[in-house]
Design a protein around this motif. Structure first.
Motif, mmCIF file in Angstrom:
data_model
loop_
_atom_site.group_PDB
_atom_site.id
_atom_site.type_symbol
_atom_site.label_atom_id
_atom_site.label_comp_id
_atom_site.label_asym_id
_atom_site.label_seq_id
_atom_site.Cartn_x
_atom_site.Cartn_y
_atom_site.Cartn_z
ATOM 1 N N SER A 5 45.529 47.968 29.081
ATOM 2 C CA SER A 5 45.859 48.339 30.452
ATOM 3 C C SER A 5 44.979 47.591 31.445
ATOM 4 C CB SER A 5 45.605 49.832 30.625
ATOM 5 O OG SER A 5 46.708 50.530 30.954
ATOM 6 N N ARG A 8 46.043 43.976 31.636
ATOM 7 C CA ARG A 8 47.267 43.822 32.418
ATOM 8 C C ARG A 8 46.967 43.920 33.921
ATOM 9 N NH1 ARG A 8 50.891 48.297 31.119
ATOM 10 N NH2 ARG A 8 50.500 47.616 29.027
ATOM 11 N N ILE A 9 46.167 44.888 34.313
ATOM 12 C CA ILE A 9 45.809 45.058 35.733
ATOM 13 C C ILE A 9 45.054 43.834 36.227
ATOM 14 C CG2 ILE A 9 44.354 46.381 37.318
ATOM 15 C CD1 ILE A 9 45.085 48.873 35.637
ATOM 16 N N GLU A 10 44.109 43.360 35.459
ATOM 17 C CA GLU A 10 43.327 42.191 35.853
ATOM 18 C C GLU A 10 44.210 40.946 35.940
ATOM 19 O OE1 GLU A 10 40.280 40.500 37.446
ATOM 20 O OE2 GLU A 10 40.243 42.608 36.855
ATOM 21 N N ARG A 11 45.160 40.785 35.019
ATOM 22 C CA ARG A 11 46.069 39.653 35.041
ATOM 23 C C ARG A 11 46.941 39.678 36.302
ATOM 24 N NH1 ARG A 11 49.002 40.271 30.326
ATOM 25 N NH2 ARG A 11 50.666 41.226 31.522
ATOM 26 N N ARG A 12 47.439 40.842 36.673
ATOM 27 C CA ARG A 12 48.251 40.958 37.896
ATOM 28 C C ARG A 12 47.424 40.633 39.135
ATOM 29 N NH1 ARG A 12 51.450 46.464 36.435
ATOM 30 N NH2 ARG A 12 52.928 45.535 34.995
ATOM 31 N N ARG A 13 46.196 41.097 39.160
ATOM 32 C CA ARG A 13 45.326 40.786 40.303
ATOM 33 C C ARG A 13 45.111 39.285 40.427
ATOM 34 N NH1 ARG A 13 40.727 45.373 39.542
ATOM 35 N NH2 ARG A 13 41.909 47.072 40.474
ATOM 36 N N SER A 14 44.851 38.636 39.315
ATOM 37 C CA SER A 14 44.608 37.190 39.382
ATOM 38 C C SER A 14 45.885 36.432 39.755
ATOM 39 C CB SER A 14 44.014 36.671 38.068
ATOM 40 O OG SER A 14 44.929 36.824 37.012
ATOM 41 N N GLU A 15 47.073 36.938 39.332
ATOM 42 C CA GLU A 15 48.329 36.304 39.734
ATOM 43 C C GLU A 15 48.539 36.417 41.240
ATOM 44 O OE1 GLU A 15 51.375 38.226 37.464
ATOM 45 O OE2 GLU A 15 50.856 37.157 35.615
ATOM 46 N N ARG A 16 48.234 37.576 41.798
ATOM 47 C CA ARG A 16 48.370 37.762 43.250
ATOM 48 C C ARG A 16 47.429 36.842 44.004
ATOM 49 N NH1 ARG A 16 47.518 43.648 43.168
ATOM 50 N NH2 ARG A 16 49.069 44.193 41.645
ATOM 51 N N ARG A 19 48.752 33.264 44.163
ATOM 52 C CA ARG A 19 49.912 32.963 45.014
ATOM 53 C C ARG A 19 49.442 32.423 46.355
ATOM 54 N NH1 ARG A 19 52.907 38.599 44.324
ATOM 55 N NH2 ARG A 19 53.429 38.422 42.139
#
Length: 178
Positions: A5, A8-16, A19
């Motif tokens: 979990s 996943r949260i850290e990966r989404r933060r880095s994707e944002r 951008r």
């Protein structure tokens, strides 16, 4: 599971964070800002002049008001025909049919009308085309001090020069003993 979990949260933060705004996004944002500024500028430039039933005449309107000038109790002849979008035909009517913003709205006032006839008007002085001048405090023939006045549909108005007649108004204007 807790580690998954967090990953996943850290990966989404880095994707944002990764951008960035694309050139297309910048162009769309710029277009929205330019459009907003254009609409705002239009509204500011035409304030008090837009919409049917406005208190002030719009470009394209054609308004008439009956106009009588009285000096110390004597009614003057009608003013001669004059040029402009705020004018008279020498018929005792104040004609307003603005073709541009400079002659519409609050600009279609008594001072502009009088200027079109070769007169000059402020809230305390009237100079007629003949050169006769009347200033608050000057004497009428009876020796009493006179004052400029404006009555619109029988109601006294304080601001004379900046008054904008409405279509159908009956104006009595001039210099009299109060």
């Amino acid at each position: 599971m807790a580690i998954r979990s967090r990953d996943r949260i850290e990966r989404r933060r880095s994707e944002r964070r990764a951008r960035k705004l694309t050139p297309r996004t910048w162009l769309m944002l710029g277009g929205v800002i330019v459009g907003f500024v254009a609409v705002l500028a239009f509204l500011i430039l035409t304030s008090g002049q837009v919409g049917s039933g406005s208190r002030y005449p719009n470009v394209g309107d054609h308004w008439h008001s009956r106009f009588t000038i009285s000096i110390c109790g004597e009614t003057l002849d009608t003013l001669p025909a004059s040029p402009g979008e705020v004018h008279t035909h020498g018929d005792g009517l104040f004609h307003v049919h603005p073709l541009r913003l400079g002659e519409a709205g609050r600009n279609a006032n008594l001072a502009r009308y009088m200027a079109s006839t070769g007169s000059r008007l402020t809230n305390n002085t009237l100079v007629l085309p003949s050169g006769e001048s009347y200033t608050n405090g000057d004497e009428c023939p009876n020796g009493s001090a006179g004052q400029l006045f404006l009555r619109v549909n029988g109601i006294a108005m304080a601001e004379i020069a900046t008054y904008v007649p409405r279509d159908g108004d009956e104006l009595v204007f001039g210099f009299e003993v109060p």
